[in-house]
Design an enzyme around this catalytic site. Sequence first.
Site, PDB file in Angstrom:
ATOM      1  N   CYS A   1       1.039  -1.123  -0.032  1.00 10.08           N
ATOM      2  CA  CYS A   1      -0.078  -0.011   0.063  1.00 10.08           C
ATOM      3  C   CYS A   1       0.830   1.190  -0.063  1.00 10.08           C
ATOM      4  O   CYS A   1       2.016   1.051  -0.308  1.00 10.08           O
ATOM      5  CB  CYS A   1      -1.105  -0.059   1.109  1.00 10.08           C
ATOM      6  SG  CYS A   1      -0.291   0.147   2.676  1.00 10.08           S
TER       7      CYS A   1
ATOM      8  N   ASN B   1       2.329   1.566   4.253  1.00  7.65           N
ATOM      9  CA  ASN B   1       2.574   0.253   5.291  1.00  7.65           C
ATOM     10  C   ASN B   1       2.092   0.343   6.747  1.00  7.65           C
ATOM     11  O   ASN B   1       2.896  -0.418   7.502  1.00  7.65           O
ATOM     12  CB  ASN B   1       4.013  -0.228   4.840  1.00  7.65           C
ATOM     13  CG  ASN B   1       4.381  -1.975   5.371  1.00  7.65           C
ATOM     14  OD1 ASN B   1       5.351  -2.204   5.380  1.00  7.65           O
ATOM     15  ND2 ASN B   1       3.342  -2.550   5.082  1.00  7.65           N
TER      16      ASN B   1
ATOM     17  N   CYS C   1      -1.394   0.723   7.463  1.00  8.04           N
ATOM     18  CA  CYS C   1      -2.814   0.327   7.446  1.00  8.04           C
ATOM     19  C   CYS C   1      -3.198  -0.861   6.683  1.00  8.04           C
ATOM     20  O   CYS C   1      -3.448  -2.073   7.122  1.00  8.04           O
ATOM     21  CB  CYS C   1      -3.596   1.653   6.986  1.00  8.04           C
ATOM     22  SG  CYS C   1      -3.569   3.141   8.286  1.00  8.04           S
ATOM     23  N   ARG C   2      -3.272  -0.598   5.299  1.00 11.51           N
ATOM     24  CA  ARG C   2      -3.808  -1.787   4.592  1.00 11.51           C
ATOM     25  C   ARG C   2      -3.104  -2.953   4.543  1.00 11.51           C
ATOM     26  O   ARG C   2      -3.635  -3.889   4.558  1.00 11.51           O
ATOM     27  CB  ARG C   2      -4.334  -1.189   3.142  1.00 11.51           C
ATOM     28  CG  ARG C   2      -5.482  -0.096   3.173  1.00 11.51           C
ATOM     29  CD  ARG C   2      -5.622   0.555   1.968  1.00 11.51           C
ATOM     30  NE  ARG C   2      -4.441   1.492   1.928  1.00 11.51           N
ATOM     31  CZ  ARG C   2      -4.068   2.128   0.557  1.00 11.51           C
ATOM     32  NH1 ARG C   2      -4.973   2.174  -0.345  1.00 11.51           N
ATOM     33  NH2 ARG C   2      -3.336   3.059   0.634  1.00 11.51           N
ATOM     34  N   SER C   3      -1.855  -2.774   4.030  1.00 11.39           N
ATOM     35  CA  SER C   3      -0.809  -3.865   3.580  1.00 11.39           C
ATOM     36  C   SER C   3      -0.626  -4.862   4.816  1.00 11.39           C
ATOM     37  O   SER C   3      -0.393  -6.057   4.694  1.00 11.39           O
ATOM     38  CB  SER C   3       0.084  -3.409   2.728  1.00 11.39           C
ATOM     39  OG  SER C   3       0.970  -2.702   3.441  1.00 11.39           O
TER      40      SER C   3
ATOM     41  N   ASP D   1      -8.193   3.654   0.940  1.00 10.60           N
ATOM     42  CA  ASP D   1      -7.221   4.278   2.020  1.00 10.60           C
ATOM     43  C   ASP D   1      -8.006   4.816   3.177  1.00 10.60           C
ATOM     44  O   ASP D   1      -8.603   5.674   3.051  1.00 10.60           O
ATOM     45  CB  ASP D   1      -6.407   5.462   1.258  1.00 10.60           C
ATOM     46  CG  ASP D   1      -5.058   5.961   2.409  1.00 10.60           C
ATOM     47  OD1 ASP D   1      -5.267   5.609   3.563  1.00 10.60           O
ATOM     48  OD2 ASP D   1      -4.319   6.794   1.916  1.00 10.60           O
TER      49      ASP D   1
END
Length: 167
Positions: A9, A12, A14-16, A128
């Site tokens: 993401c 690195n 939050c999402r990934s 995001d």
Amino acid sequence: MDYRILLVCLGNICRSPTAEAALREELRRAGLADRVEVDSAGTGDWHVGAPPDARMVAAGRSVGLQVEGAARQIAVEDFELFDLVLAMDARNHADLVALAPDVATGRRVRMFREYDPDAAPGDLDVPDPYFGGPEGFSHVVGLVRAAARGVVDHVRAELGGQPGAGR
Ligand code: 4NP
């Protein structure tokens, strides 16, 4: 390890890392944890060394996912080391394709939600959540769990295993 997957993401944090936790969980369930390496990275460098965002950790914990690790930025070598480099959104995808050293490595770059059979082909972003409210973080959790299941089905096929084994 027989197969390596990198989840990417922007930051690195939050999402990934959440996608990483979800994919590890699904690989464990499928009995493939020992055969598949999973890591995550960001295209940006703002948060290098930082732990995941506390709001993301809380949203993960609410469904039993342990979101952890320290942020790192993607490096050119990653395109050789990983069999699949999975982008969380279209911007991450474009940045990764631009960074990939050649056409062959660029072909390893895909959208993570391509592997979610229920995702609409025109809407493959994991949005995001960083600048939004708490619902954005729980939305991320749901999206990455669904995509992680699809990625495991893909990996199982790549490794030549039985469809549905361990599920
Ligand atoms: P991520 O979220 O890409 O899912 O880790 C973000 C984290 C930080 C920022 C943007 C997105 N930021 O602008 O600092």
